[in-house]
Design an enzyme around this catalytic site. Structure first.
Site, PDB file in Angstrom:
ATOM      1  N   HIS A   1       8.448  -2.456  55.029  1.00  0.00           N
ATOM      2  CA  HIS A   1       6.893  -1.855  53.615  1.00  0.00           C
ATOM      3  C   HIS A   1       6.233  -3.164  52.486  1.00  0.00           C
ATOM      4  CE1 HIS A   1       5.374   0.740  51.077  1.00  0.00           C
ATOM      5  NE2 HIS A   1       5.955  -0.493  50.013  1.00  0.00           N
TER       6      HIS A   1
ATOM      7  N   CYS B   1     -11.694  12.537  43.526  1.00  0.00           N
ATOM      8  CA  CYS B   1     -10.414  11.840  42.476  1.00  0.00           C
ATOM      9  C   CYS B   1      -9.148  12.144  41.918  1.00  0.00           C
ATOM     10  CB  CYS B   1     -11.757  12.943  41.097  1.00  0.00           C
ATOM     11  SG  CYS B   1     -11.844  14.428  41.123  1.00  0.00           S
TER      12      CYS B   1
END
Lengths: 553, 100
Positions: A185, A483
């Site tokens: 990660h 959005c």
């Protein structure tokens, strides 16, 4: 003499600076006898207050508003009077503060876990606060990413996704971990943010005691205990490189200069007070609900006009996309007088409310048109929760009738995504609300925490629909934006661009990381990345693909 | 003991942000306010832990109980209004909170 530590360079770049370690959970000390009970109670209370203050300070630096909200709720738990009283009671019964705190938190956590569901999820929050309280009691550093207020090199054993929620790319110069590999990660995140990073670097955790260090994310070399002169030399070199890339300012663009409009989501002009608008292309989502909340009557034409004009004035000659009132049975507004529904997410909401109360939309469009007439902003208007081309056509006609030239629709329903081409026969643009589109695509209620994995914006099915919309928009030569929450994910941004999205709108705080991530890929690389991600089996697989080294694309 | 019954307006119920706003408001009151759901035991409204433990979901009815002292009615009024409102309604700073 500086020492050389060697690891695997996973994200290129050279930096120098002070080193701070990720705080680890402290270890519970041995039981000790309490001599002054009153002082021990105060000791515990001071520790909890310090935890609360630290969490609030972290909230102010959180990279996303969602992360900030989580931290603020945790801050409230840290000063909870019931917890405080329970800890004090244990101390009065003879326990020392660390054990009283530990046992009280453990007890509460067990209750939450036993209750299941939402409360069980909060058990991890309690564990985190318990660790922080213990750190404060023992005077050890707080667990989590340090927030010293100046840029630093972060070293850690390894970083978890949760650790990175508050990782601010303007404060963290580089990341070095003792464990982890090229697909960890840490490596993925560092590459997404363009931060130099080294993983698998034994001895890195000893660096904070050794003053300044230099990092080379290409060779995997970390030099600790360097002089200020050496550090300054590396920094000057890095600054020159960075100026050449100019990733951290300017309009959004890919590495090869392909423009991507980076815009902000706002609810009112007041939201803009602390935002630097220099490099913002405009407002991609202006939510108008605020004006309507807690009202028994609809706000009048003048009041609405004034509120819209305020926002338009902040964006001279830039685009402001206004979303008409998005309310419904799930977000009830008393004056709408909507009936109760058994299944509000599937009921009268968004544009559908105008079936019952068309005059509210009419007044709102009049107010937007009046405000737009007095502004230089390029005002676009879009409707939420559109399902069919007929609904889109009706809305677009109404907007045009009010003298507003640019009318679009939000794609939040799979039916709309599947018929994007037909929507675009009348609509001037599309804007994808990924949160609702995920909810309706996966048939997973956004309010149900247990289904969060289905609502993951990395679900290939969702990305597939996004890609189809983008192709339709490209064919029509019209604008398409995202959005929803997906637009604020710096790892996902290059993939959205690769799918054909040309505008991303997000919380102002998310913008720097997205800008930095985009500038790392050419448009061709974004497209190859998107193609591969569409073939992924699931979100985890999709993220692994996104972690591919940019040079391998 | 002055009481007030109110229906939760926030779509998330009394969790996260709505719970935080309620707890903060309850802590500001000059009187102690308790909160109960159904026939359950009343818990402190100024305790995040207690409010969360009610597990109150959207649309459920809760009862506020104020200590019988000056300011009780006003405290009930303020907290009842807060609970009835949609506190997790669009927050401008929250990406994708309700939009999209």
């Amino acid at each position: 003499m500086p020492d050389l530590l060697e690891g695997i360079g996973v994200s290129p770049g050279q930096v120098a600076g002070p080193v701070l370690a990720m705080g680890n959970p402290p270890v519970l000390p041995a039981v000790y006898p309490v001599t002054d009970v009153g002082e021990e109670v105060l000791h515990a209370e001071r520790a909890l207050t310090a935890v609360c203050e630290d969490l609030r300070a972290r909230a102010a630096f959180a990279t996303t508003a969602t992360a900030a909200d989580v931290l603020l709720a945790q801050a409230e738990l840290a000063i909870d009077p019931v917890l405080r009283d329970a800890i004090a009671a244990r101390i009065r019964r003879g326990q020392d503060a660390p054990h009283a705190s530990h046992d009280t938190f453990a007890e509460q956590r067990a209750m939450f876990t036993a209750a299941g569901g939402f409360l069980a999820e909060r058990a991890a929050d309690l564990e985190d606060i318990a660790h922080r309280a213990l750190a404060a009691l023992l005077g050890s550093p707080m667990p989590g990413v340090p927030a010293p207020g100046h840029p630093f090199i972060l070293v850690a054993d390894d970083l978890s996704p949760a650790d990175t929620a508050t990782l601010d790319p303007t404060m963290v110069l580089a990341v070095v971990t003792e464990r982890g590999g090229p697909t960890s990660h840490t490596a993925i995140l560092a590459r997404a943010l363009g931060l130099p990073a080294i993983v698998g670097c034994r001895g890195a955790l000893t660096a904070p005691d050794r003053g300044l260090a230099t990092i080379d994310g290409t060779t995997g070399h970390m030099r600790i205990g360097v002089t200020e002169t050496e550090a300054a030399h590396v920094q000057a070199h890095a600054a020159a490189l960075r100026a050449g890339l100019s990733n951290d300012r300017g309009p959004g663009r890919t590495a090869d200069g392909h423009a991507i409009d980076l815009m902000v989501n706002i609810g009112a002009a007041a939201d803009l007070s602390a935002v630097d608008l220099t490099d913002v292309a405009g407002v991609g989502l202006f939510r108008t609900e605020f004006l309507f909340l807690d009202r028994t009557e609809e706000p009048g034409l003048d009041e609405q006009t004034h509120a819209y004009a305020e926002v338009f004035a902040a964006f001279p000659h830039r685009t402001v996309v206004v979303r008409t009132l998005d309310a419904g049975a799930d977000k009830p507004l008393p004056f709408l007088g909507l009936p109760d529904e058994p299944n509000p997410a599937l009921g009268l909401r968004g544009l559908r409310t105008s079936r019952l109360r068309p005059e509210i939309l009419h007044t709102q469009l009049r107010a937007i048109a009046r405000a737009a007439a007095g502004a230089t902003a390029d005002v676009w208007v879009m409707a939420p929760m559109v399902s069919t081309p007929a609904e889109a056509a009706g809305f677009v006609q109404q907007v045009h009738d009010h003298g507003l030239p640019t009318a679009g629709v939000m794609v939040e329903v799979p039916a709309a995504a599947l018929r994007a081409r037909h929507l675009l026969r009348t609509a001037d643009f599309l804007s994808i609300g990924t949160n609702d589109l995920a909810q309706y695509t996966m048939a997973a209620d956004r309010q149900t925490g247990d289904l969060a994995d289905l609502l993951d914006p990395w679900q290939p099915a969702l990305l597939h629909l996004l890609g189809a919309c983008a192709v339709a928009a490209q064919d029509a030569g019209k604008s398409i934006s995202v959005c929803g929450e997906a637009a604020a994910d710096p790892l996902l941004a290059p993939i959205l661009v690769g799918l054909g999205i040309t505008r991303l709108s997000m919380s102002p705080r998310a913008l720097p990381a997205v800008r930095t991530a985009l500038a790392r890929y050419t448009l061709a690389q974004c497209r190859r990345l998107a193609e591969r991600v569409l073939e992924a089996d699931d979100p985890a697989h999709a993220r692994t693909i996104a972690a591919t080294d940019v040079h391998a694309l | 003991m002055p009481q007030r019954t109110v229906i939760i307006g926030s779509s998330q119920g009394l969790h996260a942000r709505p719970a935080k706003l309620l707890v903060e408001a309850a802590a500001r009151q000059p009187v102690q306010v308790l909160l109960s759901i159904g026939d359950g035991r009343p818990v402190r409204a100024d305790s995040m832990l207690s409010v969360l433990s009610l597990g109150a979901v959207a649309g459920s009815t809760v009862t506020l109980h104020a200590e019988d002292a000056d300011g009780a009615e006003r405290a009930l009024e303020e907290l009842a209004t807060l609970i009835a409102a949609d506190l997790d309604a669009p927050d401008p700073a929250v990406p994708g909170a309700t939009d999209a």
